[in-house]
Design a protein around this motif. Structure first.
Motif, PDB file in Angstrom:
ATOM      1  N   ALA A  31       0.801  -1.219   0.000  1.00 44.03           N
ATOM      2  CA  ALA A  31       0.000   0.000   0.000  1.00 44.03           C
ATOM      3  C   ALA A  31       0.839   1.277   0.000  1.00 44.03           C
ATOM      4  N   GLU A  32       2.145   1.173  -0.125  1.00 45.41           N
ATOM      5  CA  GLU A  32       2.980   2.372  -0.089  1.00 45.41           C
ATOM      6  C   GLU A  32       3.124   2.957  -1.486  1.00 45.41           C
ATOM      7  N   ASN A  33       2.825   4.232  -1.621  1.00 43.35           N
ATOM      8  CA  ASN A  33       3.021   4.954  -2.876  1.00 43.35           C
ATOM      9  C   ASN A  33       4.513   5.210  -3.020  1.00 43.35           C
ATOM     10  N   ILE A  34       5.188   4.426  -3.862  1.00 41.29           N
ATOM     11  CA  ILE A  34       6.645   4.531  -3.978  1.00 41.29           C
ATOM     12  C   ILE A  34       7.082   5.702  -4.859  1.00 41.29           C
ATOM     13  N   ALA A  35       6.158   6.436  -5.436  1.00 37.71           N
ATOM     14  CA  ALA A  35       6.487   7.642  -6.201  1.00 37.71           C
ATOM     15  C   ALA A  35       6.527   8.873  -5.302  1.00 37.71           C
ATOM     16  N   TYR A  36       6.033   8.753  -4.094  1.00 39.95           N
ATOM     17  CA  TYR A  36       5.945   9.889  -3.179  1.00 39.95           C
ATOM     18  C   TYR A  36       7.316  10.551  -2.973  1.00 39.95           C
ATOM     19  N   GLY A  37       7.392  11.836  -3.278  1.00 42.71           N
ATOM     20  CA  GLY A  37       8.586  12.615  -3.048  1.00 42.71           C
ATOM     21  C   GLY A  37       9.754  12.332  -3.980  1.00 42.71           C
ATOM     22  N   LYS A  38       9.544  11.514  -4.993  1.00 45.42           N
ATOM     23  CA  LYS A  38      10.633  11.166  -5.911  1.00 45.42           C
ATOM     24  C   LYS A  38      10.834  12.276  -6.953  1.00 45.42           C
ATOM     25  N   SER A  39      11.945  12.190  -7.672  1.00 46.92           N
ATOM     26  CA  SER A  39      12.245  13.157  -8.734  1.00 46.92           C
ATOM     27  C   SER A  39      11.266  12.990  -9.882  1.00 46.92           C
ATOM     28  N   ASP A  77      11.067   9.148 -11.396  1.00 46.82           N
ATOM     29  CA  ASP A  77      12.253   8.321 -11.174  1.00 46.82           C
ATOM     30  C   ASP A  77      12.115   7.681  -9.794  1.00 46.82           C
ATOM     31  N   LEU A  78      11.949   6.370  -9.748  1.00 49.72           N
ATOM     32  CA  LEU A  78      11.782   5.668  -8.477  1.00 49.72           C
ATOM     33  C   LEU A  78      13.105   5.500  -7.727  1.00 49.72           C
ATOM     34  N   GLY A  79      14.219   5.883  -8.354  1.00 52.02           N
ATOM     35  CA  GLY A  79      15.517   5.840  -7.693  1.00 52.02           C
ATOM     36  C   GLY A  79      16.269   4.530  -7.877  1.00 52.02           C
ATOM     37  N   GLN A  80      15.541   3.467  -8.114  1.00 56.12           N
ATOM     38  CA  GLN A  80      16.114   2.142  -8.361  1.00 56.12           C
ATOM     39  C   GLN A  80      15.033   1.291  -9.011  1.00 56.12           C
ATOM     40  N   LYS A  81      15.435   0.156  -9.563  1.00 54.05           N
ATOM     41  CA  LYS A  81      14.454  -0.748 -10.153  1.00 54.05           C
ATOM     42  C   LYS A  81      13.528  -1.260  -9.066  1.00 54.05           C
ATOM     43  N   ARG A  82      12.242  -1.255  -9.355  1.00 49.02           N
ATOM     44  CA  ARG A  82      11.225  -1.792  -8.446  1.00 49.02           C
ATOM     45  C   ARG A  82      10.283  -2.656  -9.266  1.00 49.02           C
ATOM     46  N   ILE A 101       0.608   4.340 -20.065  1.00 51.04           N
ATOM     47  CA  ILE A 101       1.575   4.231 -18.977  1.00 51.04           C
ATOM     48  C   ILE A 101       2.743   3.446 -19.548  1.00 51.04           C
ATOM     49  N   GLN A 102       3.935   4.017 -19.428  1.00 52.97           N
ATOM     50  CA  GLN A 102       5.138   3.395 -19.964  1.00 52.97           C
ATOM     51  C   GLN A 102       6.173   3.261 -18.847  1.00 52.97           C
ATOM     52  N   VAL A 103       7.053   2.267 -18.987  1.00 56.18           N
ATOM     53  CA  VAL A 103       8.100   2.031 -17.996  1.00 56.18           C
ATOM     54  C   VAL A 103       9.444   1.901 -18.695  1.00 56.18           C
ATOM     55  N   SER A 104      10.509   2.183 -17.924  1.00 51.16           N
ATOM     56  CA  SER A 104      11.862   2.115 -18.467  1.00 51.16           C
ATOM     57  C   SER A 104      12.841   1.883 -17.319  1.00 51.16           C
ATOM     58  N   ASN A 105      14.005   1.348 -17.664  1.00 49.04           N
ATOM     59  CA  ASN A 105      15.085   1.231 -16.684  1.00 49.04           C
ATOM     60  C   ASN A 105      16.212   2.213 -16.960  1.00 49.04           C
ATOM     61  N   PRO A 130       3.019  -7.436 -13.579  1.00 47.60           N
ATOM     62  CA  PRO A 130       4.196  -6.925 -12.871  1.00 47.60           C
ATOM     63  C   PRO A 130       5.402  -6.781 -13.797  1.00 47.60           C
ATOM     64  N   VAL A 131       6.129  -5.696 -13.591  1.00 50.01           N
ATOM     65  CA  VAL A 131       7.305  -5.406 -14.408  1.00 50.01           C
ATOM     66  C   VAL A 131       8.333  -4.675 -13.544  1.00 50.01           C
ATOM     67  N   GLU A 132       9.606  -4.936 -13.800  1.00 49.00           N
ATOM     68  CA  GLU A 132      10.660  -4.207 -13.103  1.00 49.00           C
ATOM     69  C   GLU A 132      10.957  -2.934 -13.872  1.00 49.00           C
ATOM     70  N   ALA A 133      10.973  -1.823 -13.146  1.00 47.06           N
ATOM     71  CA  ALA A 133      11.239  -0.539 -13.782  1.00 47.06           C
ATOM     72  C   ALA A 133      11.760   0.457 -12.770  1.00 47.06           C
ATOM     73  N   ARG A 134      12.570   1.381 -13.260  1.00 49.50           N
ATOM     74  CA  ARG A 134      13.029   2.490 -12.426  1.00 49.50           C
ATOM     75  C   ARG A 134      12.228   3.748 -12.729  1.00 49.50           C
ATOM     76  N   TYR A 135      11.850   3.920 -14.001  1.00 51.84           N
ATOM     77  CA  TYR A 135      11.124   5.120 -14.430  1.00 51.84           C
ATOM     78  C   TYR A 135       9.708   4.748 -14.854  1.00 51.84           C
ATOM     79  N   VAL A 136       8.755   5.589 -14.474  1.00 51.92           N
ATOM     80  CA  VAL A 136       7.358   5.380 -14.860  1.00 51.92           C
ATOM     81  C   VAL A 136       6.863   6.674 -15.498  1.00 51.92           C
ATOM     82  N   LYS A 137       6.282   6.537 -16.692  1.00 50.84           N
ATOM     83  CA  LYS A 137       5.827   7.702 -17.442  1.00 50.84           C
ATOM     84  C   LYS A 137       4.336   7.609 -17.751  1.00 50.84           C
ATOM     85  N   ALA A 138       3.643   8.706 -17.544  1.00 54.38           N
ATOM     86  CA  ALA A 138       2.287   8.851 -18.081  1.00 54.38           C
ATOM     87  C   ALA A 138       2.460   9.660 -19.354  1.00 54.38           C
ATOM     88  N   TYR A 139       2.262   9.006 -20.486  1.00 53.01           N
ATOM     89  CA  TYR A 139       2.358   9.665 -21.784  1.00 53.01           C
ATOM     90  C   TYR A 139       0.945  10.105 -22.155  1.00 53.01           C
TER      91      TYR A 139
END
Length: 191
Positions: A31-39, A77-82, A101-105, A130-139
């Motif tokens: 339940a943790e929003n891992i985008a909170y406070g990220k770049s 930017d989640l800071g690391q792959k999640r 919604i797009q993802v990238s490492n 589920p996918v591993e990604a460091r960056y998440v984009k709303a295009y």
């Protein structure tokens, strides 16, 4: 009667310590929003008052707003792959009629994990494989109004089936169960 009061106080203190002092419980529940406070990077901002960081500040009264044109984006930017499987977008009235919604490492090569070409602007809870990604984009492709795009909150959540904070895949809920058992079997409960 005094023993019940001590037991109750002990239980309250134990529960408070578990829930206030142990963020792992929240993480284990996914339940943790891992985008909170990220770049955050955005393609444009309507003004400094509507900058991209407002979409990840967990304040439902602030927002990011783009300029009044199609084809905009917001990248977190989640800071690391999640390992992620869910995104939530809390739209303001100026929503995206079409978006992905797009993802990238590497913040260069992007993979689309979700697309909607007939969105209605409601609060969007988007689940995907589920996918591993460091960056998440709303295009944001096409506007649903004459205004730009506007997002109160852009949230990202880890996959609930895997607890990356605990590689053995055991959750801290077992610690809570053990703590409860310890309280029940404490010397104060024995008559």
């Amino acid at each position: 009667m005094e023993k019940k009061g001590v037991n109750y106080l002990l239980l309250v203190v134990l529960c408070a310590a578990m829930f206030l002092g142990n963020k792992e419980l929240v993480r284990a529940a996914g339940a943790e929003n891992i985008a909170y406070g990220k770049s955050v990077w955005v393609s444009s901002s309507e003004s400094g008052s509507y900058s991209g960081d407002k979409a990840v500040d967990a304040d439902g009264n602030t927002r990011w707003a783009s300029t009044y044109s199609d084809n905009q984006n917001i990248i977190v930017d989640l800071g690391q792959k999640r390992r992620i499987s869910k995104v939530r977008i809390d739209w303001e009235a100026a929503y995206a009629k079409q978006f992905q919604i797009q993802v990238s490492n590497d913040n260069t090569s992007w993979t689309t994990v979700y697309e909607n070409y007939n969105a209605s602007g409601e609060d969007s809870i988007i689940e995907f494989s589920p996918v591993e990604a460091r960056y998440v984009k709303a295009y944001l492709i096409k506007r649903g109004t004459e205004w730009g795009f506007s997002i109160y909150e852009f949230e990202v959540y880890e996959d609930e089936s895997v607890n990356t904070a605990n590689p053995s895949n055991t959750t801290n809920s077992s610690n809570a169960a053990q703590a409860k058992e310890n309280v029940i079997n404490s010397p104060y409960n024995q008559v």
